[in-house]
Design a protein around this motif. Structure first.
Motif, short mmCIF file in Angstrom:
data_model
loop_
_atom_site.label_atom_id
_atom_site.label_comp_id
_atom_site.label_asym_id
_atom_site.label_seq_id
_atom_site.Cartn_x
_atom_site.Cartn_y
_atom_site.Cartn_z
N ALA A 199 -18.55 28.60 -21.16
CA ALA A 199 -17.60 29.72 -21.17
C ALA A 199 -17.73 30.55 -19.90
O ALA A 199 -16.72 30.96 -19.30
N ALA A 200 -18.97 30.79 -19.47
CA ALA A 200 -19.17 31.64 -18.29
C ALA A 200 -18.64 30.96 -17.04
O ALA A 200 -18.02 31.60 -16.19
N VAL A 201 -18.87 29.65 -16.94
CA VAL A 201 -18.47 28.95 -15.72
C VAL A 201 -16.96 28.79 -15.66
O VAL A 201 -16.34 28.95 -14.60
N ARG A 202 -16.35 28.52 -16.81
CA ARG A 202 -14.93 28.18 -16.82
C ARG A 202 -14.02 29.40 -16.92
O ARG A 202 -12.81 29.26 -16.85
N THR A 203 -14.61 30.59 -17.14
CA THR A 203 -13.76 31.77 -17.26
C THR A 203 -13.29 32.20 -15.88
O THR A 203 -14.07 32.74 -15.10
N LYS A 204 -12.02 31.91 -15.59
CA LYS A 204 -11.46 32.43 -14.35
C LYS A 204 -10.45 33.53 -14.71
O LYS A 204 -10.68 34.70 -14.47
N ILE A 205 -9.36 33.09 -15.35
CA ILE A 205 -8.37 34.06 -15.79
C ILE A 205 -8.49 34.24 -17.30
O ILE A 205 -8.26 35.31 -17.83
N ASP A 206 -8.90 33.20 -17.97
CA ASP A 206 -9.08 33.24 -19.42
C ASP A 206 -10.33 32.42 -19.75
O ASP A 206 -10.63 31.47 -19.04
N PRO A 207 -11.03 32.77 -20.82
CA PRO A 207 -12.12 31.89 -21.24
C PRO A 207 -11.56 30.54 -21.69
O PRO A 207 -10.38 30.45 -22.05
N PRO A 208 -12.39 29.52 -21.69
CA PRO A 208 -11.89 28.18 -22.05
C PRO A 208 -11.67 28.03 -23.54
O PRO A 208 -12.30 27.21 -24.20
N VAL B 286 -4.84 46.80 -16.86
CA VAL B 286 -5.12 47.98 -16.06
C VAL B 286 -5.66 47.59 -14.68
O VAL B 286 -5.27 48.13 -13.66
N HIS B 287 -6.55 46.62 -14.66
CA HIS B 287 -7.27 46.34 -13.42
C HIS B 287 -6.77 45.12 -12.66
O HIS B 287 -7.33 44.78 -11.62
N GLY B 288 -5.77 44.44 -13.19
CA GLY B 288 -5.29 43.27 -12.47
C GLY B 288 -6.28 42.14 -12.53
O GLY B 288 -6.82 41.84 -13.60
N LEU B 289 -6.59 41.53 -11.40
CA LEU B 289 -7.47 40.36 -11.41
C LEU B 289 -8.86 40.73 -11.90
O LEU B 289 -9.41 41.76 -11.51
N PRO B 290 -9.42 39.90 -12.77
CA PRO B 290 -10.68 40.27 -13.43
C PRO B 290 -11.86 40.28 -12.49
O PRO B 290 -11.97 39.47 -11.57
N GLY B 291 -12.77 41.22 -12.74
CA GLY B 291 -14.01 41.30 -11.97
C GLY B 291 -15.16 40.69 -12.73
O GLY B 291 -14.97 40.03 -13.76
N VAL B 292 -16.38 40.96 -12.26
CA VAL B 292 -17.56 40.34 -12.85
C VAL B 292 -17.80 40.87 -14.26
O VAL B 292 -18.09 40.12 -15.20
N GLY B 293 -17.64 42.20 -14.44
CA GLY B 293 -17.88 42.79 -15.75
C GLY B 293 -16.94 42.20 -16.79
O GLY B 293 -17.37 41.80 -17.87
N TRP B 294 -15.68 42.12 -16.41
CA TRP B 294 -14.69 41.57 -17.34
C TRP B 294 -15.04 40.13 -17.71
O TRP B 294 -14.99 39.74 -18.86
N ARG B 295 -15.43 39.37 -16.67
CA ARG B 295 -15.73 37.97 -16.93
C ARG B 295 -16.96 37.81 -17.80
O ARG B 295 -17.03 36.88 -18.62
#
Lengths: 524, 113, 102
Positions: free
Chosen positions: A438-447, A376-385
């Motif tokens: 997990a928090a640091v490496r989550t860009k598009i997907d969690p590690p 729905v939202h395309g590129l993930p934001g802070v909440g999603w991450r």
């Protein structure tokens, strides 16, 4: 039923239920994951204890052949543990099928002491670990936040949310019977996740409703003390004394010689009409107001009614034996349904598997939310991450922390000071580290892939280190009939194999880069 | 059921799920579902326990029975706070019910011997 | 029946029961049995009867094995396990077929 349901549940109600279902899941999913995972481990707490305490395994101690004598075997042990200090209270958990040793705990003038001893009366060296029964299991129901029952309140709150989530999930799910068996593992990831979420939600629903409800029921007088406030002036202890037939009296301060305990055991057996004693408590030891409490072993029934028998510790006379009323008995049966303290291996395995199915239910729910949001939202934001990192930290991160603690248990030498606390430290530090990772490496997907590799390596390392440090590999354990070690090792090997496969597949799969993302968006 | 019907009417009237509810309304619903529902369950457990003793049950029995009933009701009313068409009604019913039942239980507690 | 065999028997009966029920679902019938002909009404009834019989047999075996309390608990959980196993089977059976048509 279907027709009635259609009338009862309209699209508006469904829409209204979606919001609480979603947000209860997203906010409390991580906590519920912890509760369900640790609860599943707690089903096999005794077995994991044996794995983590090699001195107490079947191969290490002789199996208890005859009933243990309290006067000849246990009382001298209590005196040795007290080491000259004046004993206040003590209790002993007698050996049973799953724990071939007895566990003692002594409260003295100058602090507490505890230990394990063989049925023959030999005191074992300190186990140096909290094990599953004193770490994983309390984490499941109290999060180790004991002060003011804070942990109970948090877990109960999450459990009510879980109940509400289960009910609202059934309302939202429009095609329960048409999709009853449907799991499409192919095609869109989002659809597969939703299928798996629905499947575990619907098929394991009876168990999940039962386990969540009965879990709150156990601590109901603490988290909903309305009735206790109304009728007992808020005194929970007095309520428990009344409801469960408990008995207590203050110390008299006059020294008195203790009566022999073994005749009390015999009397308790007679009152129960069969059944074995499980735990013996002695309160106010050596005092004129001494009380002996004997609990029955509940392995042969569902109910957790331990049928406590109370004796005067000085005269040996029966003080109280009061069977509970029908409602309290029902409460005990519900508690027993949750505790699964019964000797029933198929049921124990089913509890374990369905507890893990609860983890799958919660995990797929969170993953589905993540996938849907991404579309729905395309590129993930802070909440999603944050949610992505939370999900990763409470699934693979939790596994890593648990396995790291078990590995530390086998690696730390026995001489380390406060060894059990070091293990706990390893658990929490690894957990924090994997969550941060997990928090640091989550860009598009969690590690996912790297964390799954870590799970696989740690699980395999646990099996190997158990072999190296105790010499007991699964084949030898099976030959010796040490099924606890065989079982734990087998589950570890399965975990390692499964996690390795997942990590390889994830690494092979093209990461959902921008191109995949746009394709997903097109689908939506 | 009537709630469902009312919901449907609300949807038809153009106040449907497409419109995002305001933050205040969401907060009212969430607090009603958490605190209102807990208060309601507390009321059931307290009032039920008093009624049980009036009916001749042993105190421990009455407390257990009423608490179990309250726990059964709790998740249901908690969800109802989200299903009810008007958020304020949810708070009014749950909060009002809680206050009424707690007051009634006090009253019974005082008057009963 | 020996004790060691009775649990697999209970689980197997539950599996059969849900297997029969899975065939009464239109989608699985088309995927697994006959993709052209719709599911006949009489077959649905027969399959449902078979499912109920299997479940009843499983319940009686469970109660016979463990008594009423444990038996009913075991039965309920075995039903869930059987349904999960059926669902896994359906997924496994449908997977290649679906993969080709996609």
């Amino acid at each position: 039923m279907t027709a009635g349901k259609r009338k009862l549940i309209g699209p508006a109600l469904r829409a209204a239920m979606l919001w609480p279902h979603t947000w209860a899941g997203v906010t409390l999913g991580g906590l519920l994951m912890l509760v369900f995972f640790m609860g599943s481990l707690a089903v096999f707490a005794s077995e994991i204890d044996r794995w983590m305490m090699p001195d107490t395994r079947i191969g290490a101690v002789e199996a208890p052949d005859a009933a243990v004598s309290l006067d000849r075997t246990v009382v001298p042990l209590v005196e040795r543990l007290a080491a000259g200090r004046e004993v206040r209270d003590w209790y002993v958990q007698l050996p049973d099928e799953r724990r071939p040793v007895m566990a003692l705990r002594v409260r003295t003038e100058g602090g507490n002491a505890g230990g394990m001893a063989t049925a023959g009366g030999t005191l074992l060296p300190p186990v140096g670990t909290l094990g599953a029964s004193s770490f994983f299991y309390p984490l499941h129901y109290s999060l180790h936040l004991r002060a003011g029952f804070v942990g109970y309140w948090i877990v109960s709150f999450a459990s009510v949310a879980m109940l509400a989530g289960l009910i609202s999930g059934v309302i939202i799910h429009a095609r329960i019977f048409k999709d009853f068996f449907t799991f499409r593992s192919w095609g869109q990831l989002r659809r597969s996740l939703l299928d798996l979420h629905n499947l575990t939600g619907v098929l394991v629903l009876p168990f999940h409703l039962m386990i969540t409800f009965t879990g709150i029921v156990i601590i109901l007088p603490i988290v909903l003390p309305a009735g206790v406030q109304a009728l007992y002036g808020g005194d929970v202890q007095r309520f428990y004394d009344d409801a469960l037939g408990n008995y207590s009296r203050p110390r008299a301060g006059i020294a008195a010689a203790a009566a022999p305990l073994d005749p009390m055991l015999a009397e308790a057996r007679r009152l129960w009409g069969g059944g074995e004693p499980a735990v013996v408590f002695v309160y106010n030891a050596g005092d004129a107001a001494s009380v002996v409490r004997i609990n029955r072993d509940t392995g042969d029934r569902i109910s957790l009614d331990v049928q406590p028998v109370f004796f005067d510790g000085v005269t040996g006379a029966l003080l109280k034996y009061q069977p509970p009323g029908p409602m309290v008995a029902a409460h005990r049966v519900m508690s027993g349904l949750h505790f699964a303290a019964f000797e029933h291996w198929p049921l124990r395995w089913l509890y374990f598997l369905f507890g893990l199915a609860g983890c799958v239910l919660i995990g797929t729910g969170m993953l589905h939310w993540m996938e849907k949001r991404r579309v729905v939202h395309g590129l993930p934001g802070v909440g999603w991450r944050s949610v992505a990192a939370l999900t990763c930290g409470t699934t693979t991160g939790l596994l890593i922390a648990t396995l790291a603690m078990m590995a530390a248990n086998r690696l730390l030498p026995s001489g380390v000071p406060s060894r059990e606390l070091v293990e706990v430290g390893v658990f929490f530090l690894t957990w924090i580290a994997s969550a941060v990772h997990a928090a640091v490496r989550t860009k598009i997907d969690p590690p996912w892939s790297s964390q799954c590799t870590a799970v696989a390596l740690l699980a395999a390392a646990c099996v190997l280190m158990n072999w190296i440090t105790t010499g007991e590999h699964p084949v030898r354990a099976a030959a010796a009939g040490d099924w606890a070690v065989v079982g734990v090792d087998a589950v570890l090997v399965l975990t390692a194999a499964g996690a390795w496969r997942v990590s390889r597949r994830l690494a092979r799969r093209a990461r959902p880069e921008a191109s995949t993302l746009s394709r997903l968006t097109d689908h939506a | 059921m009537t709630e469902a019907k009312a919901q449907r009417q609300r949807t038809v009237a153009g106040n449907g799920p497409k419109r995002r509810p305001s933050r205040l309304r969401t907060a009212v619903r969430v607090t009603a579902a958490v605190f209102g529902a807990y208060g309601f369950a507390w009321g059931i457990a307290a009032f039920g326990a008093e009624l049980g003793t009036l009916a001749g049950m042993a105190p421990a029995e009455a407390v257990t029975a009423a608490s179990l009933l309250a726990l059964l009701v709790l998740p249901a009313v908690s969800l109802w706070a989200f299903a009810v068409p008007r958020a304020g009604v949810g708070w009014a019913v749950l909060g009002g019910g809680a206050v009424l039942m707690i007051a009634a239980s006090r009253l019974v507690g005082i008057t009963a011997p | 029946m020996p004790d060691i065999l009775s649990f697999p028997a209970i689980f197997g009966l539950c599996y059969l029961a849900f297997g029969a029920l899975a065939l009464t679902v239109e989608r699985h019938w088309r995927d697994l049995v006959d993709s052209r002909r719709a599911l006949p009404r009489r077959t649905v009834l027969r399959l449902r009867c078979a499912a109920v019989l299997c479940m009843a047999a499983a319940l009686s075996a469970a109660v016979h094995r463990d008594g009423a309390g444990f038996g009913i608990l075991l039965w309920v959980l075995a039903l869930t396990a059987g349904a999960l196993a059926v669902s896994a089977t359906v997924t496994w059976l449908c997977r290649p077929a679906r993969g080709r048509t996609r």
